[in-house]
Design an enzyme around this catalytic site. Structure first.
Site, short mmCIF file in Angstrom:
data_model
loop_
_atom_site.label_atom_id
_atom_site.label_comp_id
_atom_site.label_asym_id
_atom_site.label_seq_id
_atom_site.Cartn_x
_atom_site.Cartn_y
_atom_site.Cartn_z
N THR A 1 0.82 -1.28 0.02
CA THR A 1 0.06 -0.15 0.23
C THR A 1 0.80 1.42 -0.07
O THR A 1 1.27 1.53 -1.09
CB THR A 1 -0.96 -0.03 1.17
OG1 THR A 1 -0.37 -0.39 2.19
CG2 THR A 1 -2.23 -0.98 0.82
N THR A 2 0.93 2.03 0.95
CA THR A 2 1.71 3.31 1.08
C THR A 2 2.87 3.74 1.21
O THR A 2 3.46 3.02 2.37
CB THR A 2 0.78 4.18 2.09
OG1 THR A 2 -0.86 3.89 1.90
CG2 THR A 2 1.00 5.65 1.88
#
Length: 294
Positions: A56-57
């Protein structure tokens, strides 16, 4: 590799392809000798879909004399948490780091190939590639993944390197087609990137030192996890912290877990009763004192 594929002469000698002069690009060499080994050449059968863990991030920011990259540790697969402590930030060489968002397995394979690519160039050319050259080389490798991306197995990395000539950090982002873009000040990728970017926009300032930069990166990931379910926040119970790398004139180094624990605990403590991170103490009182400005 089979003797037929590589042009081996037998008798215990290396195949001719391994000793013939050629490009300083390891990926070009593999593409010529054994193209089936490249990640982008292994397409899914028609009509088949594959659900795989996704990273994800990732956030990156420029600091005085370098750059910082940090990533959360969660990988998701649909609505499930596939992994709680996945590594998404890697040293590409002595002066560069790369972070991955998207299909985890393909991304990790791409990073490993990229690490060999830079090492191969250094051995052949006898010098380090420029930071811009490293960014562009990664772009060309992403371009080779377009077939997989069209089948839903996209990987979009972010790159940060130290420019040894300018003595400064550089950040580059990419799109799925291999477009390469120089970013200034800070940037983020992945499902929580919008929230992380908003956080860093308020916290980042020119000339941050490494300690302040680590705090900004951790706060950016904290805010991303607060609003994006796919981004993993700091896990105090399991003692799982973000991965944070600093790249400057000393090279790439990863922040130790003990140091990260201190930063994370400070952020969590500061957010108690103030989860949005607003520096205002009392609502509507910019000074933060109950009696108002004095």
């Amino acid at each position: 590799m089979s003797p037929d594929a590589s042009g081996a002469g037998g008798h215990g000698r290396l195949p001719d392809a391994f000793t013939a002069p050629g490009s300083s690009s390891f990926s070009d060499f593999v593409g010529r000798v054994a193209p089936e080994l490249l990640p982008g050449r292994r397409a899914l059968p028609p009509g088949v879909s594959l659900e795989a863990p996704h990273g994800t991030t990732i956030v990156a920011l420029e600091i005085a004399g370098g750059a910082i990259m940090a990533g959360d540790r969660r990988a998701t697969m649909g609505n499930l948490i596939a992994n709680r402590d996945m590594e998404k930030v890697f040293a590409a060489d002595e002066y560069a780091v790369v972070g991955i968002a998207g299909t985890a397995g393909v991304g990790i394979e791409l990073v490993k190939l990229y690490q060999v690519e830079l090492e191969h160039y250094e051995k052949i050319e006898g010098t380090l590639m420029s930071v811009e050259g490293k960014a562009n080389r990664l772009a060309s490798m992403i371009r080779g993944q377009l077939g997989l991306a069209m089948q839903g197995l996209a990987v979009v990395p972010i790159f940060a390197g130290f420019d040894v000539e300018d003595r400064a950090g550089r950040i580059y982002s990419y799109d799925v087609t291999g477009g390469c873009y120089r970013e200034h000040d800070h940037h983020s990728i992945g499902s929580g990137s919008l929230f992380a970017r908003g956080s860093m926009k308020k916290l980042w300032r020119p000339g941050l030192d490494a300690n302040a930069g680590v705090r900004v990166a951790v706060e950016g990931l904290y805010d991303a996890a607060d609003d994006d379910s796919a981004t993993g926040g700091p896990d105090l119970g399991r003692r799982i912290w973000p991965t944070v790398a600093i790249v400057d004139r000393e090279g790439v180094r990863f922040v130790a877990e003990d140091s990260l624990a201190t930063v994370v605990e400070q952020v969590v403590a500061d957010r108690q009763g103030n989860p949005g991170g607003n520096p205002v103490g009392d609502r509507g009182n910019p000074v933060g004192e109950r009696g108002g400005a004095r």
